[in-house]
Scaffold this motif. Structure first.
Motif, PDB file in Angstrom:
ATOM      1  N   ALA A 191      11.542  -4.877  -8.818  1.00  0.00           N
ATOM      2  CA  ALA A 191      12.477  -4.512  -7.752  1.00  0.00           C
ATOM      3  C   ALA A 191      12.317  -3.048  -7.351  1.00  0.00           C
ATOM      4  CB  ALA A 191      13.907  -4.789  -8.209  1.00  0.00           C
ATOM      5  N   VAL A 192      12.187  -2.179  -8.352  1.00  0.00           N
ATOM      6  CA  VAL A 192      12.044  -0.752  -8.051  1.00  0.00           C
ATOM      7  C   VAL A 192      10.756  -0.484  -7.291  1.00  0.00           C
ATOM      8  CG1 VAL A 192      11.691   1.521  -9.089  1.00  0.00           C
ATOM      9  CG2 VAL A 192      13.500   0.028  -9.951  1.00  0.00           C
ATOM     10  N   ARG A 193       9.664  -1.112  -7.746  1.00  0.00           N
ATOM     11  CA  ARG A 193       8.394  -0.917  -7.050  1.00  0.00           C
ATOM     12  C   ARG A 193       8.449  -1.482  -5.635  1.00  0.00           C
ATOM     13  NH1 ARG A 193       3.943   0.602  -9.987  1.00  0.00           N
ATOM     14  NH2 ARG A 193       4.295   0.881 -12.213  1.00  0.00           N
ATOM     15  N   TRP A 194       9.121  -2.581  -5.443  1.00  0.00           N
ATOM     16  CA  TRP A 194       9.188  -3.198  -4.126  1.00  0.00           C
ATOM     17  C   TRP A 194       9.940  -2.314  -3.134  1.00  0.00           C
ATOM     18  CZ3 TRP A 194       6.964  -7.307  -1.871  1.00  0.00           C
ATOM     19  CH2 TRP A 194       7.494  -7.752  -0.657  1.00  0.00           C
ATOM     20  N   PHE A 195      11.045  -1.697  -3.580  1.00  0.00           N
ATOM     21  CA  PHE A 195      11.873  -0.924  -2.661  1.00  0.00           C
ATOM     22  C   PHE A 195      11.422   0.534  -2.509  1.00  0.00           C
ATOM     23  CE2 PHE A 195      14.968  -4.300  -3.768  1.00  0.00           C
ATOM     24  CZ  PHE A 195      15.255  -4.728  -2.484  1.00  0.00           C
ATOM     25  N   LEU A 196      10.799   1.098  -3.545  1.00  0.00           N
ATOM     26  CA  LEU A 196      10.479   2.522  -3.506  1.00  0.00           C
ATOM     27  C   LEU A 196       9.024   2.821  -3.197  1.00  0.00           C
ATOM     28  CD1 LEU A 196      12.531   3.890  -6.543  1.00  0.00           C
ATOM     29  CD2 LEU A 196      13.193   3.719  -4.142  1.00  0.00           C
ATOM     30  N   LEU A 197       8.123   1.835  -3.376  1.00  0.00           N
ATOM     31  CA  LEU A 197       6.702   2.109  -3.183  1.00  0.00           C
ATOM     32  C   LEU A 197       6.403   2.177  -1.694  1.00  0.00           C
ATOM     33  CD1 LEU A 197       4.109   2.524  -4.796  1.00  0.00           C
ATOM     34  CD2 LEU A 197       3.645   0.093  -4.532  1.00  0.00           C
ATOM     35  N   ALA A 206       0.471   0.161  -0.781  1.00  0.00           N
ATOM     36  CA  ALA A 206       1.740  -0.491  -1.100  1.00  0.00           C
ATOM     37  C   ALA A 206       1.557  -1.984  -1.320  1.00  0.00           C
ATOM     38  CB  ALA A 206       2.752  -0.246   0.018  1.00  0.00           C
ATOM     39  N   ARG A 207       0.819  -2.649  -0.419  1.00  0.00           N
ATOM     40  CA  ARG A 207       0.629  -4.088  -0.543  1.00  0.00           C
ATOM     41  C   ARG A 207      -0.197  -4.433  -1.777  1.00  0.00           C
ATOM     42  NH1 ARG A 207       4.745  -5.801   2.425  1.00  0.00           N
ATOM     43  NH2 ARG A 207       4.411  -5.735   4.664  1.00  0.00           N
ATOM     44  N   LEU A 208      -1.295  -3.719  -1.989  1.00  0.00           N
ATOM     45  CA  LEU A 208      -2.165  -4.051  -3.116  1.00  0.00           C
ATOM     46  C   LEU A 208      -1.507  -3.726  -4.451  1.00  0.00           C
ATOM     47  CD1 LEU A 208      -5.738  -3.061  -1.883  1.00  0.00           C
ATOM     48  CD2 LEU A 208      -4.784  -5.335  -2.222  1.00  0.00           C
ATOM     49  N   MET A 209      -0.753  -2.633  -4.510  1.00  0.00           N
ATOM     50  CA  MET A 209      -0.054  -2.319  -5.755  1.00  0.00           C
ATOM     51  C   MET A 209       0.974  -3.395  -6.085  1.00  0.00           C
ATOM     52  SD  MET A 209      -1.086   0.457  -7.304  1.00  0.00           S
ATOM     53  CE  MET A 209       0.265   1.152  -8.227  1.00  0.00           C
ATOM     54  N   SER A 210       1.673  -3.900  -5.072  1.00  0.00           N
ATOM     55  CA  SER A 210       2.632  -4.972  -5.329  1.00  0.00           C
ATOM     56  C   SER A 210       1.917  -6.239  -5.771  1.00  0.00           C
ATOM     57  CB  SER A 210       3.470  -5.235  -4.086  1.00  0.00           C
ATOM     58  OG  SER A 210       2.674  -5.733  -3.019  1.00  0.00           O
ATOM     59  N   MET A 211       0.705  -6.502  -5.224  1.00  0.00           N
ATOM     60  CA  MET A 211      -0.060  -7.674  -5.641  1.00  0.00           C
ATOM     61  C   MET A 211      -0.561  -7.528  -7.070  1.00  0.00           C
ATOM     62  SD  MET A 211      -2.160  -8.279  -2.087  1.00  0.00           S
ATOM     63  CE  MET A 211      -3.261  -9.498  -2.790  1.00  0.00           C
ATOM     64  N   VAL A 212      -1.003  -6.330  -7.418  1.00  0.00           N
ATOM     65  CA  VAL A 212      -1.479  -6.084  -8.784  1.00  0.00           C
ATOM     66  C   VAL A 212      -0.363  -6.336  -9.790  1.00  0.00           C
ATOM     67  CG1 VAL A 212      -2.218  -4.276 -10.376  1.00  0.00           C
ATOM     68  CG2 VAL A 212      -3.345  -4.510  -8.170  1.00  0.00           C
ATOM     69  N   TRP A 213       0.807  -5.767  -9.531  1.00  0.00           N
ATOM     70  CA  TRP A 213       1.884  -5.891 -10.502  1.00  0.00           C
ATOM     71  C   TRP A 213       2.542  -7.269 -10.471  1.00  0.00           C
ATOM     72  CZ3 TRP A 213       2.267  -3.067 -14.550  1.00  0.00           C
ATOM     73  CH2 TRP A 213       1.685  -1.797 -14.542  1.00  0.00           C
ATOM     74  N   THR A 214       2.453  -7.959  -9.356  1.00  0.00           N
ATOM     75  CA  THR A 214       2.912  -9.350  -9.341  1.00  0.00           C
ATOM     76  C   THR A 214       2.018 -10.206 -10.225  1.00  0.00           C
ATOM     77  OG1 THR A 214       3.801  -9.116  -7.100  1.00  0.00           O
ATOM     78  CG2 THR A 214       3.336 -11.345  -7.868  1.00  0.00           C
TER      79      THR A 214
END
Length: 266
Positions: free
Chosen positions: A38-44, A202-210
Motif C-alpha cells: 500500500a505504501v509503495r502504491w501510494f507514495l512511489l 513506478a510501474r516496473l517497481m510495483s510489478m517487481v514487488w507484486t
C-alpha cells in the motif's frame, strides 16, 4: 529494521513455542507486506523530465511497462534476480527458526539456545546494509549483489550440513547468512533504481514487488512440502538452489554494467 524484527521474531518463538509463535509471525508478515504494498502504491512516484512537476502515472500503462520488461534483457535480469533473492530470504526468515529446534532432521536445539542465534544474525544484518549503502555505486552495485548472493547461498548450505546440536556452528552459519543478505539486499535495491528508466520506474517497481509478495505463497507451499516430504535439510538445500538461481541474471547484469575504460596505447 531487519535486525530489530529478527530479534523480536526469535523472542516470540522462544517464548510462545515454534507452532504458536510461527503463526503469529505469519500474521505479522502478512500485514507488514500488505502495508508495504500500500505504501509503495501510494507514495512511489516517477520523476518527470519536466522541471515544473511530476508526470502523471496514468500516462504510463502497465502494458507498456510489461512490454519493456519482456524485451529489455537488463530489466528482465533485474526482475528475476530481485524476485529469487527476495523469496529465498523470505523462506529463510520463516523456516530457519523451525529448523533450529526440529529434532527430527533439523538441529534439535533447545528453544532457549535457538533464541540466541537470531541475535548473532541481527548484528551483521544491521551492520552490513549500512556499510553497503554508504559505499554502493553504479560501477560496483552488480558486483556487491554477486558477492551477497554467493555468501547467502554458502550460509544456507552450511545450515544443511552442520551436525545436530551444534550451537556454535549454527550461530556461525546464521552470521554468514545474515552477512549475505545484508550485502545483497541493499545492493539489489540500488541496482533496481539504476536499471529502471525514470519514465517506467513506478510501474516496473510495483510489478517487481507484486511478484515478490505474490510469490511468497507459492514459495512457502513448495518449501513446506519439501520440508515435510524430504526433510528439513533438503528444504535448506532447495532454498540454496533458489538463491543460486539469482546468480545467472546477476552475472548478466554484472557483465552488462559499466566498466572502467582502458586507456588506449599511444
Amino acid at each position: 529494521m531487519p535486525g530489530i524484527t529478527t530479534g523480536v521474531a526469535g523472542y516470540i518463538v522462544s517464548r510462545m513455542g515454534v507452532d504458536y509463535g510461527s503463526r503469529i509471525l505469519f500474521v505479522f508478515a502478512f500485514f507488514s507486506m500488505a502495508s508495504g504494498v500500500a505504501v509503495r502504491w501510494f507514495l512511489l512516484k516517477e520523476t518527470s523530465p519536466d522541471p515544473k512537476g511530476r508526470e502523471d502515472l496514468s500516462t504510463v500503462s502497465y502494458r507498456e511497462a510489461f512490454a519493456a520488461l519482456l524485451h529489455n534483457a537488463r530489466l528482465r535480469n533485474v526482475f528475476l534476480a530481485q524476485t529469487a533473492l527476495f523469496l529465498a530470504g523470505y523462506l529463510l526468515f520463516n523456516f530457519v527458526p523451525r529448523f533450529l529446534v526440529d529434532g527430527s532432521g533439523g538441529l534439535g536445539l533447545s528453544e532457549g539456545a535457538s533464541s540466541i542465534i537470531p541475535t548473532a544474525r541481527a548484528v551483521v544484518f544491521t551492520l552490513f546494509p549500512v556499510l553497503v549503502t554508504m559505499n554502493v555505486r553504479e560501477k560496483n552495485a552488480a558486483s556487491l549483489v554477486l558477492v551477497g548472493i554467493a555468501v547467502l547461498a554458502a550460509g544456507t548450505v552450511l545450515h544443511a550440513v552442520i551436525p545436530a546440536g551444534s550451537l556454535l556452528l549454527a550461530a556461525a552459519a546464521s552470521v554468514v547468512y545474515g552477512a549475505g543478505m545484508g550485502v545483497s539486499r541493499p545492493a539489489m535495491e540500488a541496482l533496481l533504481g539504476l536499471a529502471i528508466p525514470p519514465r517506467l520506474r513506478a510501474r516496473l517497481m510495483s510489478m517487481v514487488w507484486t511478484a515478490c509478495m505474490g510469490g511468497t505463497g507459492a514459495a512457502s507451499l513448495a518449501a513446506g512440502l519439501v520440508y515435510d516430504r524430504l526433510g528439513p535439510r533438503m528444504m535448506m538445500l532447495a532454498v540454496a538452489a533458489l538463491t543460486l538461481a539469482a546468480l545467472a541474471p546477476a552475472v548478466s547484469l554484472w557483465r552488462s554494467g559499466p566498466r572502467k575504460r582502458r586507456k588506449s596505447p599511444r
